[in-house]
Design an enzyme around this catalytic site. Sequence first.
Site, PDB file in Angstrom:
ATOM      1  N   GLU A   1       4.843  -5.050   7.092  1.00 60.50           N
ATOM      2  CA  GLU A   1       4.043  -4.103   7.892  1.00 60.50           C
ATOM      3  C   GLU A   1       4.564  -3.940   9.312  1.00 60.50           C
ATOM      4  O   GLU A   1       4.517  -2.863   9.890  1.00 60.50           O
ATOM      5  CB  GLU A   1       2.571  -4.558   7.951  1.00 60.50           C
ATOM      6  CG  GLU A   1       1.765  -4.249   6.715  1.00 60.50           C
ATOM      7  CD  GLU A   1       1.821  -5.379   5.691  1.00 60.50           C
ATOM      8  OE1 GLU A   1       2.778  -6.195   5.727  1.00 60.50           O
ATOM      9  OE2 GLU A   1       0.914  -5.428   4.844  1.00 60.50           O
TER      10      GLU A   1
ATOM     11  N   ALA B   1       0.859  -1.181   0.000  1.00 64.00           N
ATOM     12  CA  ALA B   1       0.000   0.000   0.000  1.00 64.00           C
ATOM     13  C   ALA B   1       0.901   1.238   0.000  1.00 64.00           C
ATOM     14  O   ALA B   1       2.050   1.175   0.441  1.00 64.00           O
ATOM     15  CB  ALA B   1      -0.896  -0.017   1.231  1.00 64.00           C
TER      16      ALA B   1
ATOM     17  N   GLU C   1      -1.014  -9.124  -0.560  1.00 61.13           N
ATOM     18  CA  GLU C   1      -2.435  -9.408  -0.343  1.00 61.13           C
ATOM     19  C   GLU C   1      -3.197  -9.439  -1.668  1.00 61.13           C
ATOM     20  O   GLU C   1      -4.069 -10.279  -1.878  1.00 61.13           O
ATOM     21  CB  GLU C   1      -3.040  -8.359   0.608  1.00 61.13           C
ATOM     22  CG  GLU C   1      -2.520  -8.569   2.028  1.00 61.13           C
ATOM     23  CD  GLU C   1      -2.951  -7.493   3.002  1.00 61.13           C
ATOM     24  OE1 GLU C   1      -2.751  -6.304   2.694  1.00 61.13           O
ATOM     25  OE2 GLU C   1      -3.477  -7.835   4.073  1.00 61.13           O
TER      26      GLU C   1
ATOM     27  N   GLY D   1       0.353  -4.909   1.004  1.00 57.68           N
ATOM     28  CA  GLY D   1      -0.870  -4.919   0.206  1.00 57.68           C
ATOM     29  C   GLY D   1      -0.658  -5.557  -1.166  1.00 57.68           C
ATOM     30  O   GLY D   1      -1.593  -6.122  -1.752  1.00 57.68           O
TER      31      GLY D   1
HETATM   32  C1  HXC Z   1       5.089   4.328  -1.266  1.00 58.07           C
HETATM   33  C2  HXC Z   1       6.934   3.282  -2.171  1.00 58.07           C
HETATM   34  C3  HXC Z   1       6.540   2.040  -1.618  1.00 58.07           C
HETATM   35  C4  HXC Z   1       5.322   1.998  -0.854  1.00 58.07           C
HETATM   36  C5  HXC Z   1       8.382   1.732  -2.703  1.00 58.07           C
HETATM   37  N1  HXC Z   1       8.083   3.029  -2.834  1.00 58.07           N
HETATM   38  N2  HXC Z   1       7.462   1.108  -1.966  1.00 58.07           N
HETATM   39  N3  HXC Z   1       6.211   4.395  -1.994  1.00 58.07           N
HETATM   40  N4  HXC Z   1       4.649   3.166  -0.711  1.00 58.07           N
HETATM   41  N5  HXC Z   1       4.849   0.875  -0.317  1.00 58.07           N
HETATM   42  C6  HXC Z   1       8.840   4.054  -3.570  1.00 58.07           C
HETATM   43  C7  HXC Z   1      10.094   4.495  -2.853  1.00 58.07           C
HETATM   44  O1  HXC Z   1       9.804   5.445  -1.862  1.00 58.07           O
HETATM   45  C8  HXC Z   1      10.914   5.051  -3.988  1.00 58.07           C
HETATM   46  O2  HXC Z   1      10.424   6.323  -4.312  1.00 58.07           O
HETATM   47  C9  HXC Z   1      10.541   4.149  -5.158  1.00 58.07           C
HETATM   48  O3  HXC Z   1       9.312   3.522  -4.791  1.00 58.07           O
HETATM   49  C10 HXC Z   1      11.586   3.057  -5.403  1.00 58.07           C
HETATM   50  O4  HXC Z   1      11.789   2.369  -4.187  1.00 58.07           O
HETATM   51  P1  HXC Z   1      13.238   2.195  -3.492  1.00 58.07           P
HETATM   52  O5  HXC Z   1      12.986   2.007  -2.040  1.00 58.07           O
HETATM   53  O6  HXC Z   1      14.169   3.257  -3.925  1.00 58.07           O
HETATM   54  O7  HXC Z   1      13.689   0.818  -4.160  1.00 58.07           O
HETATM   55  P2  HXC Z   1      14.633  -0.311  -3.552  1.00 58.07           P
HETATM   56  O8  HXC Z   1      15.824   0.311  -2.878  1.00 58.07           O
HETATM   57  O9  HXC Z   1      14.859  -1.268  -4.681  1.00 58.07           O
HETATM   58  O10 HXC Z   1      13.779  -1.018  -2.407  1.00 58.07           O
HETATM   59  C11 HXC Z   1      12.618  -1.729  -2.754  1.00 58.07           C
HETATM   60  C12 HXC Z   1      11.791  -2.053  -1.494  1.00 58.07           C
HETATM   61  C13 HXC Z   1      11.497  -0.744  -0.717  1.00 58.07           C
HETATM   62  C14 HXC Z   1      12.579  -3.010  -0.580  1.00 58.07           C
HETATM   63  C15 HXC Z   1      10.511  -2.742  -1.952  1.00 58.07           C
HETATM   64  O11 HXC Z   1      10.956   0.236  -1.636  1.00 58.07           O
HETATM   65  C16 HXC Z   1      10.524  -0.901   0.388  1.00 58.07           C
HETATM   66  O12 HXC Z   1      10.842  -1.390   1.470  1.00 58.07           O
HETATM   67  N6  HXC Z   1       9.268  -0.455   0.151  1.00 58.07           N
HETATM   68  C17 HXC Z   1       8.227  -0.494   1.183  1.00 58.07           C
HETATM   69  C18 HXC Z   1       7.672  -1.893   1.328  1.00 58.07           C
HETATM   70  C19 HXC Z   1       6.617  -1.966   2.409  1.00 58.07           C
HETATM   71  O13 HXC Z   1       6.825  -1.633   3.579  1.00 58.07           O
HETATM   72  N7  HXC Z   1       5.390  -2.410   2.013  1.00 58.07           N
HETATM   73  C20 HXC Z   1       4.276  -2.534   2.949  1.00 58.07           C
HETATM   74  C21 HXC Z   1       3.488  -1.248   3.034  1.00 58.07           C
HETATM   75  S1  HXC Z   1       2.215  -1.365   4.224  1.00 58.07           S
HETATM   76  P3  HXC Z   1      11.429   7.589  -4.494  1.00 58.07           P
HETATM   77  O14 HXC Z   1      10.505   8.745  -4.712  1.00 58.07           O
HETATM   78  O15 HXC Z   1      12.243   7.644  -3.257  1.00 58.07           O
HETATM   79  O16 HXC Z   1      12.218   7.210  -5.713  1.00 58.07           O
HETATM   80  C22 HXC Z   1       0.980  -2.185   3.464  1.00 58.07           C
HETATM   81  C23 HXC Z   1      -0.278  -2.333   4.272  1.00 58.07           C
HETATM   82  C24 HXC Z   1      -1.392  -2.948   3.466  1.00 58.07           C
HETATM   83  O17 HXC Z   1       1.094  -2.615   2.373  1.00 58.07           O
HETATM   84  C25 HXC Z   1      -2.713  -2.676   4.101  1.00 58.07           C
HETATM   85  C26 HXC Z   1      -3.876  -3.118   3.262  1.00 58.07           C
HETATM   86  C27 HXC Z   1      -4.078  -2.444   1.973  1.00 58.07           C
END
Ligand code: HXC
Length: 258
Positions: A132, A66, A112, A109
Amino acid sequence: MFDHQFIEVEVKEKIAHIRLNRPKVLNALNRKMIHEIVHTMEAMDRDDNVKVILLYGNGKAFAAGADIGEMAEDTAVNLEVLNQFADWDRLAQVKKPIIGAVHGFALGGGFELALVCDLLFAAEDVKFGFPEINLAVMPGAGGTQRLTKLMGKTKALEWLWSGEMMSAQEALQYRIINHTFPKEIVIDETIKYARKLAEMPSLSVRFIKEAVYKAVDYSLYEGMQYERKNFSLLFATEDQKEGMKAFLEKRRPNFKGQ
Ligand code: HXC
């Protein structure tokens, strides 16, 4: 091609292709994007030209979760009022087969969303996970439930508490995905499978899907009662008559989906 802001949609040869299209942020799922996905799936479910729905991501990932930017300022009250998870409930009501082709990351998400798919074909590079916990939250769109039903509570807790990513091999071992393929061919292989499925008698496909999901939620007895009703109901279809007649006449059946 239909116009959307965050997804691309195309129907070709009875197959609907839904592509997540926010590649700059690894297809992070904002609420509008989820709404577009749900709305499109429902439209495809009603469209007689579509037999199978494919879901995959443009760019380097399926979906990295998400949209954290959108979520960061949420409150418990506004989450309740938004009732965004109603959209996720609607995804589980889609009757046609949904096949996900996943690569890169399928996290939070995004994982999911993958778990809503009926089948998952995965690139060898894919990483699944529920990070998460690192954000001091937890899955909210079915992750704890669907993962547990697939791998059992002991392993599910281990993954959900660690927040770590699992490889395609591990996902295969835990029966989360159907197959792995080299990244370059995973979409083509998924399409190949979808083409075959699209030729199957569509009411059988639909009733089998319904009955299998009952097996996940119902007792064996209740599930078997449900299966029996669907079995009988298929004898009301033209395809059943055609399928059995064709067998007896030693020819290929010509199914019409009716
Ligand atoms: C917003 C995101 C994002 C996310 C990545 N990006 N994931 N933005 N929400 N979930 C953005 C980054 O900020 C970055 O933007 C660009 O995408 C590229 O990501 P990087 O981090 O630079 O890439 P990398 O170093 O290859 O790392 C990849 C990654 C990391 C390991 C997947 O991006 C990461 O940890 N993302 C978050 C994953 C996460 O926590 N997901 C769960 C979210 S909570 P910029 O602008 O900096 O280039 C959730 C709850 C669901 O999903 C609830 C129900 C719907």
